[in-house]
Scaffold this motif. Structure first.
Motif, mmCIF file in Angstrom:
data_model
loop_
_atom_site.group_PDB
_atom_site.id
_atom_site.type_symbol
_atom_site.label_atom_id
_atom_site.label_comp_id
_atom_site.label_asym_id
_atom_site.label_seq_id
_atom_site.Cartn_x
_atom_site.Cartn_y
_atom_site.Cartn_z
ATOM 1 N N GLN A 29 0.737 -1.228 0.044
ATOM 2 C CA GLN A 29 0.131 -0.035 -0.059
ATOM 3 C C GLN A 29 0.777 1.014 -0.057
ATOM 4 O O GLN A 29 0.576 2.280 -0.761
ATOM 5 N N ASN A 253 -1.800 -10.729 1.196
ATOM 6 C CA ASN A 253 -1.798 -9.184 0.494
ATOM 7 C C ASN A 253 -0.688 -8.972 -0.636
ATOM 8 O O ASN A 253 -0.861 -8.410 -1.648
ATOM 9 N N GLU A 254 0.358 -9.732 -0.472
ATOM 10 C CA GLU A 254 1.443 -9.931 -1.668
ATOM 11 C C GLU A 254 0.939 -10.664 -2.683
ATOM 12 O O GLU A 254 0.998 -10.046 -3.966
ATOM 13 N N VAL A 256 -2.125 -10.860 -3.660
ATOM 14 C CA VAL A 256 -3.271 -9.628 -4.391
ATOM 15 C C VAL A 256 -2.620 -8.525 -4.909
ATOM 16 O O VAL A 256 -2.989 -8.169 -6.135
ATOM 17 N N TYR A 257 -1.450 -8.043 -4.440
ATOM 18 C CA TYR A 257 -0.917 -7.229 -5.088
ATOM 19 C C TYR A 257 -0.124 -7.552 -6.309
ATOM 20 O O TYR A 257 -0.187 -6.723 -7.385
ATOM 21 N N SER A 261 -4.469 -6.085 -7.773
ATOM 22 C CA SER A 261 -5.769 -6.070 -7.023
ATOM 23 C C SER A 261 -6.935 -6.415 -7.982
ATOM 24 O O SER A 261 -8.117 -6.193 -7.706
ATOM 25 N N SER A 264 -9.831 -10.048 -5.068
ATOM 26 C CA SER A 264 -9.904 -9.713 -3.659
ATOM 27 C C SER A 264 -9.435 -10.632 -2.977
ATOM 28 O O SER A 264 -9.191 -11.785 -3.225
ATOM 29 N N LYS A 265 -8.822 -10.246 -1.733
ATOM 30 C CA LYS A 265 -8.391 -11.394 -0.750
ATOM 31 C C LYS A 265 -9.408 -12.448 -0.530
ATOM 32 O O LYS A 265 -9.102 -13.856 -0.527
#
Length: 412
Positions: A29, A253-254, A256-257, A261, A264-265
């Motif tokens: 982020q 989250n990595e 997803v990145y 994105s 979504s998670k």
């Protein structure tokens, strides 16, 4: 046809060693000002705007910028395609909401509630719009390391176990026939992208091989997967493989990145759940990489030959046909023979003939197919593997010229 301007290899890679530990969680982020262009579905306007304003953060060598290659990830599906899981439990979900379930091979039927939940997730993930995932890093060696494999008193037992297991964990050739929206070319692009992600986050080669095995087994056990969900399936395969193989797997989250994105998670976690159910939680799968490292521990080779064999073995991940017709042990033997012949004109050593039971004549058909792939590697649109092995870390073996012809050995 929608235009795509996606590149998936990070040219301005931030080394993991240079990032303070305290900033690891905020990295997707806060620290990454630029957005990585997703491999997945983006609107035409978004893509045009990103291509004009940002350029690519991934490698200039990436071939994913070709819109014709990425068109398959085009627009989210507007229709509710029927989704069913074959082989163990054939599940047909009709557009009307009715379902037909019969006994099968992949999915356990523990409770009706779990079955219905899995089917609901499969239906949802195969018809809703796309969104994607990202990753972290690790060293590039298999946990099936030479230190483990070199325990000579167990090498034969390890080999016999792997040979027995490889027959039970093979994808089924022709599985793409059950997925009308997915072509072999789409799978090639996905695997090429997975290679770039694995390199970017310094994951192990074994993680990549496992991920491709999981991907193909999942597609073998399902049908009518949407083109817009193919990257979600590939990302889930890589996430599960990293959890299985890596000491410190990337966080959710990595993942997803990594896909900007696009997913979504929640979607990724749901797909992971469905994935594990389809594979019946059978995650231990012998790979070409494992066999190759075992062979090289039994009969060692020079560093260049070792890396060339690993390079050729990784190239084989790109193509279903013909390489799914061969077992991983035969592909490993073919890669070993091709590498050792390229470097010093040797072939299958007697020690490995005795160890594996494979004669050179048995290996030659696969070696011939690998040779064709090796020769064509430079001209292929997908260059992630070749770029990876241009590094000094791998002795720049992808720059070694393939032999023009192989020695003639009758093998029919």
């Amino acid at each position: 046809m929608m235009n795509f301007s996606t590149n998936a290899h990070c040219s301005s890679r931030t080394s993991k060693e240079n990032i303070p530990t305290s900033s690891k969680v905020e990295a997707p982020q806060a620290q990454r000002a630029k957005q990585r262009t997703a491999f997945g579905v983006l609107s035409e306007n978004e893509l045009r705007g990103r291509s004009l304003s940002q350029g690519s953060q991934f490698s200039k060598h990436s071939s994913i910028s070709d819109s014709s290659q990425l068109a398959f990830l085009g627009r989210p599906s507007s229709s509710c395609y029927d989704v069913y899981v074959e082989e163990a439990r054939e599940v047909v979900l009709e557009a009307s909401g009715q379902e037909v379930v019969s006994d099968s091979y992949y999915l356990d039927s523990k409770t009706a509630a779990m079955q219905n939940e899995d089917l609901r997730l499969l239906l949802e993930l195969s018809s809703s719009s796309c969104q994607d995932a990202s990753m972290q890093s690790e060293a590039d060696q298999s946990l099936m390391s030479e230190e483990v494999l070199c325990v000579s008193e167990y090498a034969e037992e390890i080999h016999l176990h792997l040979r027995d297991s490889e027959m039970r964990s093979r994808p089924r050739p022709g599985f793409l026939e059950k997925h009308p929206e997915i072509t072999n070319g789409m799978r090639v692009i996905l695997v090429d992208w997975l290679v770039e992600v694995v390199e970017e986050y310094k994951l192990r080669s074994e993680t990549l091989h496992l991920a491709v095995n999981y991907l193909d087994r999942f597609l073998s056990g399902t049908a009518f997967v949407k083109r817009g969900k193919l990257q979600l399936v590939g990302t889930a395969a890589l996430m599960i493989a990293a959890k299985y193989e890596e000491i410190s797997p990337p966080e959710l989250n990595e993942f997803v990145y990594t896909t900007d994105s696009t997913y979504s998670k929640k979607q990724l976690v749901r797909m992971e759940h469905v994935f594990l159910r389809v594979l019946a939680f059978k995650m231990a799968a012998p790979t070409t990489n494992q066999f190759l490292r075992l062979f090289m521990s039994v009969h060692s080779v020079c560093t260049s030959t070792e890396n060339l064999a690993l390079y050729v073995a990784e190239l084989s991940l790109l193509e279903i046909d013909p390489f799914l017709r061969y077992t991983p042990s035969i592909v490993a033997a073919g890669a070993y023979c091709l590498a050792i012949y390229t470097v010093n004109k040797s072939l299958w050593p007697d020690s490995l003939h005795a160890f594996t039971g494979y004669a050179t004549a048995e290996i030659m058909p696969c070696m011939t197919d690998l040779h064709k792939l090796y020769i064509s590697a430079e001209s292929r649109p997908q260059q992630a593997i070749r770029e990876k092995y241009k590094s000094s870390k791998y002795c720049r073996v992808s720059l070694i010229t393939a032999p023009a012809v192989l020695p003639f050995l009758p093998y029919e």
